[in-house]
Scaffold this active site. Sequence first.
Site, PDB file in Angstrom:
ATOM      1  N   GLU A   1       9.678  17.300  14.294  1.00 58.11           N
ATOM      2  CA  GLU A   1      10.097  16.995  12.932  1.00 58.11           C
ATOM      3  C   GLU A   1       9.371  17.917  11.955  1.00 58.11           C
ATOM      4  OE1 GLU A   1      10.722  12.985  10.277  1.00 58.11           O
ATOM      5  OE2 GLU A   1       8.816  13.219  11.307  1.00 58.11           O
TER       6      GLU A   1
ATOM      7  N   CYS B   1      13.495  11.366   6.401  1.00 54.31           N
ATOM      8  CA  CYS B   1      13.450  11.039   7.825  1.00 54.31           C
ATOM      9  C   CYS B   1      14.846  10.960   8.430  1.00 54.31           C
ATOM     10  CB  CYS B   1      12.692   9.735   8.047  1.00 54.31           C
ATOM     11  SG  CYS B   1      13.313   8.333   7.090  1.00 54.31           S
TER      12      CYS B   1
ATOM     13  N   LYS C   1       0.856  -1.175   0.000  1.00 53.80           N
ATOM     14  CA  LYS C   1       0.000   0.000   0.000  1.00 53.80           C
ATOM     15  C   LYS C   1       0.893   1.225   0.000  1.00 53.80           C
ATOM     16  CE  LYS C   1      -1.939   2.993   1.931  1.00 53.80           C
ATOM     17  NZ  LYS C   1      -1.954   4.474   1.616  1.00 53.80           N
TER      18      LYS C   1
ATOM     19  N   GLU D   1       9.773   1.988  10.861  1.00 51.82           N
ATOM     20  CA  GLU D   1      10.770   3.024  10.566  1.00 51.82           C
ATOM     21  C   GLU D   1      10.014   4.332  10.536  1.00 51.82           C
ATOM     22  OE1 GLU D   1      12.609   5.793   8.813  1.00 51.82           O
ATOM     23  OE2 GLU D   1      12.574   4.587   6.984  1.00 51.82           O
TER      24      GLU D   1
END
Length: 484
Positions: free
Chosen positions: A387, A289, A180, A255
């Site tokens: 972030e 990331c 997906k 992750e």
Amino acid sequence: MTTFEIDPGRLFIGGQWREAADGARTEVVDPSRGTVVTTVAEAGAADVDAAVKAARAAFDAGQWSGLSGRERGRVLLRVAELIRAEADEIARLESLDVGKPITLAHAVDVTNAANDYEYFASLAFSLDGATRDTPMNALAYTRRGPLGVVAAITPFNFPLILAGSKIAPALAAGNTVVHKPADETPLSALYMAGLFQRAGVPDGVVNVVTGAGPVAGEALLRHPGVDKIAFTGSTAIGRHAASVAGENLKPVTMELGGNAAHIVFEDADLEKAVGAVIKGFVFNTGQFCMGGPRLLVARPVYRTLLNILAEAVPGVPVGDPRKVETVVGPMAGEKHLRKVEEYVELARKEGARIVCGGERLDLDGGYYYKPTVIADLANDSRVVQEEIFGPVLTVQPFDDEDEAVTLANSTPYGLASGVQTGNLARAHRVADRLQAGIVWVNDWAMLDPAVPFGGVKDSGFGREYGPEVLSAYTKVKSVVVSLD
């Protein structure tokens, strides 16, 4: 003629292209112009169910799991060969879909994707168990086998690479997959579905369902026919995915987000350090990331480095990702651009100094933001601690090694870190103290499928890449044979 011109945006289930059960479709937008380039099928729960059942049927029939590791490895090598042969088209799609500069899409995304399948093909050739010496009068040995159906859920920023980091080891180990991709960036996933088929991957072994996370993603997470979940995405969604997996006792790899610190000591080669620092926060328009959005600088060179960045960063080529000279393209979507704007505005309200950038770039109707350097923020500022996921760099001074490590470890994240120093002993000493899954010394983003990466703290758990990842896609069975 591309796959999308032949079968535009259909789901790939059981080796067949099909529309969503309810006929729903969703738009795919070119972020460099803000225009719709195509539509793709929007899967619902019924489509996810069909994909999982196709993957289960293929697994149970042994169409893939029943092959030897060498046979699977040969098919994965053909996948790598096809990726390289069709690099121009794959890079074009990745650039169109995500806004990646075409040069980087070629050199980084396509190259690394091919390397992924090649590397895991080599591991498939050597996947085996072990004999164990025991005091029993018995022969004890282990066998490694596939888990079954793997749900691979991937984000928008590196669609091709992050799909390969899951699908390649899953296939090497003999699993079947339902992928997906992010609803914003599905094009390379659909292209790869056709490529797998042409490479000789049997029908049903890889299935692709495009659609919204709260619908298709949720249905995939909760499907009882899924044996393992491999997820890359935000920490917030990762927490939810892990909790769903926990309810059903399914193994997961997560992750998640990152907010890496990049430490520059006074003995660093500043010319090289500046290049690594800029690469660390503008690569992929900061949508990385493992980017380095927090710069920590030894006080003796703090002002010097800020002045260098003030001169150098505005010169980084920002613009149309189709041009070979472009280094920084647009954000992947309007919502990502707005998020960056909100953080920079918060920094202004807190009295920070905008060294350079700090505003949109009006170009072709796309979602561009100028690379931005911010100084004079407190360490507890949300702009430092959270972030941002855009081309924004915060810069903080430190007085000694202990303070540098404390600042680096002060956020909830722990995916990556970096150290710039000419002192080898210091490099090893600091790397050992940093709470991160990977530490780069005197460069940034040195990645290879042989090197495992993953996070600690809010950056997740489990590792991708390296031989270590195969433990996440296999189950170990012990056999003990009495010799009495």
